[in-house]
Design an enzyme around this catalytic site. Sequence first.
Site, PDB file in Angstrom:
ATOM      1  N   ASN A   1       0.853  -1.187   0.000  1.00 34.27           N
ATOM      2  CA  ASN A   1       0.000   0.000   0.000  1.00 34.27           C
ATOM      3  C   ASN A   1       0.891   1.240   0.000  1.00 34.27           C
ATOM      4  OD1 ASN A   1      -1.495   2.273   1.037  1.00 34.27           O
ATOM      5  ND2 ASN A   1      -3.144   0.843   1.558  1.00 34.27           N
TER       6      ASN A   1
ATOM      7  N   ASP B   1      -0.079   4.459   0.019  1.00 34.14           N
ATOM      8  CA  ASP B   1      -0.744   5.686   0.487  1.00 34.14           C
ATOM      9  C   ASP B   1       0.210   6.692   1.115  1.00 34.14           C
ATOM     10  OD1 ASP B   1      -3.790   4.155   1.860  1.00 34.14           O
ATOM     11  OD2 ASP B   1      -3.121   4.474  -0.202  1.00 34.14           O
ATOM     12  N   HIS B   2       1.107   6.197   1.979  1.00 35.75           N
ATOM     13  CA  HIS B   2       1.834   7.156   2.806  1.00 35.75           C
ATOM     14  C   HIS B   2       3.097   7.705   2.163  1.00 35.75           C
ATOM     15  CE1 HIS B   2      -1.302   6.905   5.618  1.00 35.75           C
ATOM     16  NE2 HIS B   2      -1.223   5.600   5.609  1.00 35.75           N
TER      17      HIS B   2
ATOM     18  N   ARG C   1       4.224  18.854   1.496  1.00 37.11           N
ATOM     19  CA  ARG C   1       4.763  20.090   0.937  1.00 37.11           C
ATOM     20  C   ARG C   1       4.006  20.542  -0.302  1.00 37.11           C
ATOM     21  NH1 ARG C   1      10.160  21.422   2.350  1.00 37.11           N
ATOM     22  NH2 ARG C   1      10.219  21.340   4.647  1.00 37.11           N
TER      23      ARG C   1
ATOM     24  N   HIS D   1      -5.371   3.730  -1.711  1.00 38.17           N
ATOM     25  CA  HIS D   1      -6.663   4.090  -1.131  1.00 38.17           C
ATOM     26  C   HIS D   1      -7.012   5.507  -1.556  1.00 38.17           C
ATOM     27  CE1 HIS D   1      -9.181   4.442   2.851  1.00 38.17           C
ATOM     28  NE2 HIS D   1      -9.904   4.628   1.776  1.00 38.17           N
TER      29      HIS D   1
ATOM     30  N   ARG E   1      -9.066   8.137  -0.990  1.00 37.16           N
ATOM     31  CA  ARG E   1     -10.051   8.560   0.009  1.00 37.16           C
ATOM     32  C   ARG E   1     -10.890   9.713  -0.516  1.00 37.16           C
ATOM     33  NH1 ARG E   1      -9.972   7.826   5.566  1.00 37.16           N
ATOM     34  NH2 ARG E   1      -8.598   6.145   6.321  1.00 37.16           N
TER      35      ARG E   1
ATOM     36  N   ARG F   1      -6.620  12.864   1.153  1.00 42.35           N
ATOM     37  CA  ARG F   1      -5.561  13.332   2.055  1.00 42.35           C
ATOM     38  C   ARG F   1      -4.196  12.815   1.629  1.00 42.35           C
ATOM     39  NH1 ARG F   1      -7.246  10.141   7.518  1.00 42.35           N
ATOM     40  NH2 ARG F   1      -9.269  11.014   6.949  1.00 42.35           N
ATOM     41  N   HIS F   2      -4.175  11.682   0.878  1.00 40.94           N
ATOM     42  CA  HIS F   2      -2.879  11.201   0.393  1.00 40.94           C
ATOM     43  C   HIS F   2      -2.967  10.866  -1.106  1.00 40.94           C
ATOM     44  CE1 HIS F   2      -4.904   7.503   1.525  1.00 40.94           C
ATOM     45  NE2 HIS F   2      -4.599   7.606   2.813  1.00 40.94           N
TER      46      HIS F   2
ATOM     47  N   GLU G   1      -8.506   0.771  -3.194  1.00 42.12           N
ATOM     48  CA  GLU G   1      -9.363   0.808  -1.999  1.00 42.12           C
ATOM     49  C   GLU G   1     -10.285   2.008  -2.131  1.00 42.12           C
ATOM     50  OE1 GLU G   1      -6.808   0.763   1.417  1.00 42.12           O
ATOM     51  OE2 GLU G   1      -6.957  -1.388   1.538  1.00 42.12           O
TER      52      GLU G   1
ATOM     53  N   THR H   1      -6.929   6.983  10.528  1.00 36.91           N
ATOM     54  CA  THR H   1      -6.763   5.871   9.596  1.00 36.91           C
ATOM     55  C   THR H   1      -8.008   4.993   9.736  1.00 36.91           C
ATOM     56  OG1 THR H   1      -5.338   4.058   8.858  1.00 36.91           O
ATOM     57  CG2 THR H   1      -5.528   4.390  11.245  1.00 36.91           C
ATOM     58  N   THR H   2      -8.049   3.930   8.943  1.00 41.89           N
ATOM     59  CA  THR H   2      -9.216   3.055   9.020  1.00 41.89           C
ATOM     60  C   THR H   2      -9.341   2.493  10.434  1.00 41.89           C
ATOM     61  OG1 THR H   2      -8.945   2.474   6.707  1.00 41.89           O
ATOM     62  CG2 THR H   2     -10.259   0.966   8.042  1.00 41.89           C
TER      63      THR H   2
ATOM     64  N   GLU I   1     -11.123  -9.063   2.987  1.00 42.92           N
ATOM     65  CA  GLU I   1      -9.841  -8.738   3.628  1.00 42.92           C
ATOM     66  C   GLU I   1     -10.121  -8.546   5.104  1.00 42.92           C
ATOM     67  OE1 GLU I   1      -7.191  -5.957   1.748  1.00 42.92           O
ATOM     68  OE2 GLU I   1      -6.334  -5.369   3.685  1.00 42.92           O
TER      69      GLU I   1
ATOM     70  N   HIS J   1      -3.861  -4.297   7.602  1.00 44.30           N
ATOM     71  CA  HIS J   1      -3.918  -3.098   8.456  1.00 44.30           C
ATOM     72  C   HIS J   1      -3.028  -3.232   9.683  1.00 44.30           C
ATOM     73  CE1 HIS J   1      -5.421   0.885   9.496  1.00 44.30           C
ATOM     74  NE2 HIS J   1      -5.171   0.474  10.726  1.00 44.30           N
ATOM     75  N   GLY J   2      -2.010  -2.403   9.695  1.00 44.49           N
ATOM     76  CA  GLY J   2      -1.145  -2.313  10.861  1.00 44.49           C
ATOM     77  C   GLY J   2      -0.044  -3.356  10.935  1.00 44.49           C
TER      78      GLY J   2
ATOM     79  N   HIS K   1       1.677   1.184   5.763  1.00 40.28           N
ATOM     80  CA  HIS K   1       2.254   2.197   6.651  1.00 40.28           C
ATOM     81  C   HIS K   1       3.605   1.778   7.234  1.00 40.28           C
ATOM     82  CE1 HIS K   1       2.705   4.401  10.506  1.00 40.28           C
ATOM     83  NE2 HIS K   1       2.315   5.408   9.750  1.00 40.28           N
TER      84      HIS K   1
END
Length: 249
Positions: free
Chosen positions: A12, A14-15, A23, A48, A50, A54-55, A75, A105-106, A156, A195-196, A218
């Site tokens: 993933n 996303d981050h 920036r 994802h 969203r 946001r990302h 996602e 986060t989710t 999932e 997740h996580g 993440h």
Amino acid sequence: MSALPPLRLGVNIDHVATVRNARGGALPDPLRAAAIAAAAGADGITAHLREDRRHIVDADIDGLMRELKIPLNLEMAATPEMLAIALRHQPHAACIVPEKREERTTEGGLDAAGQHNQLKPLVARLRDAGIRVSLFIEADSRQLEAAVALGAPVVELHTGSYCEAEGEAQKAELLRLQKAAALCAKFGLECHAGHGLSYADVGPVAAIPQVRELNIGHFLIGEAIFVGLDAAIREMRRLMDQARAGIAA
Ligand SMILES: CC(=O)[C@@H](O)[C@H](O)COP(=O)(O)O
Ligand SMILES: NCC(=O)COP(=O)(O)O
């Protein structure tokens, strides 16, 4: 135990976009991260999109669909906007996730049982378009039964509670995941998890024989700050394979 089916790793990204958006520029580029992940052995990329962007933003999905050489798992929330975007892009897969604007986060799984009427047409539209539909749900028999009723071929399992727990509580969460994964096989659902997840807790989840794919983001992006994305992914892959080999022996 007979040879297990391969366990896929979805990275993933996303981050990477979170850092880029900090920036407001173009770097670091999520598309470069996706290419590095593919070269490092990722079986797919998860992104994802969203509602609040946001990302990952729309242009990232455009770029991934244009350049990615491995499957994209989009996602998305169960909204008309996201359905239209998914139908336009036709990604390999779409994973329906719950979204709250105020969440960091989710925070949990989709309430597939409680949202049956809203989800049924959306799942059907995605399936009819040839997109592999998965539902991001809790490891709960009622939600698994709801996924079957909705016609989703994949679920999932949310591993957040397992990752946050410790000691006996984590063992209980792992047992919940193991039981849900076994039910997936009984119901004919393909079982994924995510997740996580980190190096510290991926092993027992990777060792669940019915799990076919892990989606991890993440932790890998954070680890990449110190060791590089290629090395972070290769180490996660090694830990997954090591865990899998332990049960196949
Ligand atoms: C559903 C899930 O657990 C993640 O794939 C999701 O993308 C988390 O949201 P953020 O990436 O915004 O933290
Ligand atoms: N669906 C889980 C995912 O894609 C990655 O979650 P995380 O590892 O970023 O928590």
